[in-house]
Design a protein around this motif. Structure first.
Motif, PDB file in Angstrom:
ATOM      1  N   ILE A  25       0.844  -1.201   0.000  1.00 57.43           N
ATOM      2  CA  ILE A  25       0.000   0.000   0.000  1.00 57.43           C
ATOM      3  C   ILE A  25       0.876   1.246   0.000  1.00 57.43           C
ATOM      4  CG2 ILE A  25      -1.638   1.359   1.367  1.00 57.43           C
ATOM      5  CD1 ILE A  25      -2.767  -1.382   2.362  1.00 57.43           C
ATOM      6  N   LEU A  26       1.902   1.237   0.823  1.00 55.84           N
ATOM      7  CA  LEU A  26       2.802   2.397   0.862  1.00 55.84           C
ATOM      8  C   LEU A  26       3.468   2.616  -0.488  1.00 55.84           C
ATOM      9  CD1 LEU A  26       4.413   2.019   4.404  1.00 55.84           C
ATOM     10  CD2 LEU A  26       2.534   3.531   3.695  1.00 55.84           C
ATOM     11  N   GLN A  27       3.825   1.543  -1.182  1.00 55.11           N
ATOM     12  CA  GLN A  27       4.387   1.671  -2.529  1.00 55.11           C
ATOM     13  C   GLN A  27       3.374   2.286  -3.479  1.00 55.11           C
ATOM     14  OE1 GLN A  27       5.478  -2.306  -3.595  1.00 55.11           O
ATOM     15  NE2 GLN A  27       7.642  -1.968  -3.120  1.00 55.11           N
ATOM     16  N   ALA A  28       2.122   1.878  -3.355  1.00 51.73           N
ATOM     17  CA  ALA A  28       1.080   2.378  -4.256  1.00 51.73           C
ATOM     18  C   ALA A  28       0.814   3.862  -4.037  1.00 51.73           C
ATOM     19  CB  ALA A  28      -0.218   1.589  -4.069  1.00 51.73           C
ATOM     20  N   MET A  29       1.185   4.366  -2.882  1.00 52.42           N
ATOM     21  CA  MET A  29       0.960   5.776  -2.581  1.00 52.42           C
ATOM     22  C   MET A  29       2.006   6.672  -3.241  1.00 52.42           C
ATOM     23  SD  MET A  29      -0.231   5.396   1.385  1.00 52.42           S
ATOM     24  CE  MET A  29      -0.424   7.145   1.680  1.00 52.42           C
ATOM     25  N   ARG A  30       3.096   6.086  -3.692  1.00 51.37           N
ATOM     26  CA  ARG A  30       4.139   6.863  -4.373  1.00 51.37           C
ATOM     27  C   ARG A  30       3.710   7.133  -5.809  1.00 51.37           C
ATOM     28  NH1 ARG A  30       8.417   2.693  -2.519  1.00 51.37           N
ATOM     29  NH2 ARG A  30       8.387   3.092  -0.293  1.00 51.37           N
ATOM     30  N   PRO A  31       4.228   8.196  -6.387  1.00 52.12           N
ATOM     31  CA  PRO A  31       3.864   8.491  -7.788  1.00 52.12           C
ATOM     32  C   PRO A  31       4.276   7.361  -8.707  1.00 52.12           C
ATOM     33  CG  PRO A  31       4.961  10.355  -6.759  1.00 52.12           C
ATOM     34  CD  PRO A  31       5.056   9.214  -5.794  1.00 52.12           C
ATOM     35  N   PRO A  32       3.530   6.988  -9.727  1.00 49.04           N
ATOM     36  CA  PRO A  32       2.161   7.468  -9.914  1.00 49.04           C
ATOM     37  C   PRO A  32       1.238   6.793  -8.923  1.00 49.04           C
ATOM     38  CG  PRO A  32       2.690   5.872 -11.601  1.00 49.04           C
ATOM     39  CD  PRO A  32       3.941   6.072 -10.779  1.00 49.04           C
ATOM     40  N   ALA A  33       0.553   7.569  -8.181  1.00 45.46           N
ATOM     41  CA  ALA A  33      -0.258   7.057  -7.071  1.00 45.46           C
ATOM     42  C   ALA A  33      -1.559   6.436  -7.552  1.00 45.46           C
ATOM     43  CB  ALA A  33      -0.563   8.190  -6.091  1.00 45.46           C
ATOM     44  N   ALA A  34      -1.980   5.420  -6.823  1.00 42.20           N
ATOM     45  CA  ALA A  34      -3.298   4.835  -7.068  1.00 42.20           C
ATOM     46  C   ALA A  34      -4.341   5.814  -6.531  1.00 42.20           C
ATOM     47  CB  ALA A  34      -3.404   3.494  -6.356  1.00 42.20           C
ATOM     48  N   ALA A  35      -5.552   5.643  -6.950  1.00 40.09           N
ATOM     49  CA  ALA A  35      -6.638   6.501  -6.482  1.00 40.09           C
ATOM     50  C   ALA A  35      -6.782   6.382  -4.972  1.00 40.09           C
ATOM     51  CB  ALA A  35      -7.933   6.114  -7.165  1.00 40.09           C
ATOM     52  N   GLN A  36      -7.143   7.474  -4.341  1.00 33.17           N
ATOM     53  CA  GLN A  36      -7.308   7.514  -2.884  1.00 33.17           C
ATOM     54  C   GLN A  36      -8.286   6.448  -2.404  1.00 33.17           C
ATOM     55  OE1 GLN A  36      -5.487   9.351  -0.902  1.00 33.17           O
ATOM     56  NE2 GLN A  36      -6.498   8.772   0.993  1.00 33.17           N
ATOM     57  N   ALA A  37      -9.367   6.252  -3.132  1.00 33.54           N
ATOM     58  CA  ALA A  37     -10.363   5.246  -2.736  1.00 33.54           C
ATOM     59  C   ALA A  37      -9.759   3.841  -2.749  1.00 33.54           C
ATOM     60  CB  ALA A  37     -11.579   5.310  -3.661  1.00 33.54           C
ATOM     61  N   ILE A  39      -6.571   3.075  -2.239  1.00 36.09           N
ATOM     62  CA  ILE A  39      -5.661   2.997  -1.087  1.00 36.09           C
ATOM     63  C   ILE A  39      -6.456   2.770   0.193  1.00 36.09           C
ATOM     64  CG2 ILE A  39      -3.981   4.289   0.298  1.00 36.09           C
ATOM     65  CD1 ILE A  39      -2.925   3.318  -2.440  1.00 36.09           C
ATOM     66  N   GLN A  40      -7.546   3.500   0.372  1.00 36.14           N
ATOM     67  CA  GLN A  40      -8.368   3.331   1.572  1.00 36.14           C
ATOM     68  C   GLN A  40      -8.953   1.923   1.641  1.00 36.14           C
ATOM     69  OE1 GLN A  40     -11.027   6.689   1.159  1.00 36.14           O
ATOM     70  NE2 GLN A  40      -9.836   7.881   2.641  1.00 36.14           N
TER      71      GLN A  40
END
Length: 138
Positions: A25-37, A39-40
């Motif tokens: 999840i932390l990797q997915a938050m880095r650019p290019p980021a996954a949509a906020q929804a 990640i949540q």
């Protein structure tokens, strides 16, 4: 699963999977980021995996007699591979699919209903094979 030790091992492996999911999840938050929804939603699955693992620790003695013994080695092999695989999955959609099957597996075990175990176990084995991380047959 025929002993409290096996259940505790599985709980530890599910905790390891939750840790791997968190790192992913932390990797997915880095650019290019996954949509906020997205990640949540993944954080929600991480919490659910941790909850399942913690419940298994608490219920190890009860679950030891639940009739899950025939799939014990397969379950332990699949969950051991799942933790490594979660960190290597490249596409966020695959992380969603994989984490859903882990939750289904954990829920089947926690419920003490071995008849619900086969489908998520087989689905995880197929996903592991598709991602190049097939568990040993067992």
């Amino acid at each position: 699963m025929n002993s409290a030790t096996d259940i505790e091992t599985l709980a530890g492996q599910l905790s390891d999977c939750a840790n791997a999911l968190h790192r992913r999840i932390l990797q997915a938050m880095r650019p290019p980021a996954a949509a906020q929804a997205q990640i949540q939603a993944l954080f929600g699955r991480e919490v659910a995996l941790r909850s399942c693992a913690n419940g298994l620790y608490l219920d190890a003695a009860r679950l030891a007699a639940s009739g899950l013994d025939p799939a014990r080695q397969q379950v332990l092999a699949v969950t051991a591979r799942a933790q490594l695989t979660l960190e290597r999955i490249q596409h966020i959609k695959d992380v969603f699919d994989f984490s859903a099957e882990l939750l289904a597996l954990g829920a089947a075990i926690a419920s003490g209903k071995p008849e619900h175990l086969l489908r998520p176990l087989e689905n995880l084995k197929h996903q592991l094979a598709a991602l190049g991380h097939a568990p040993p047959e067992g």
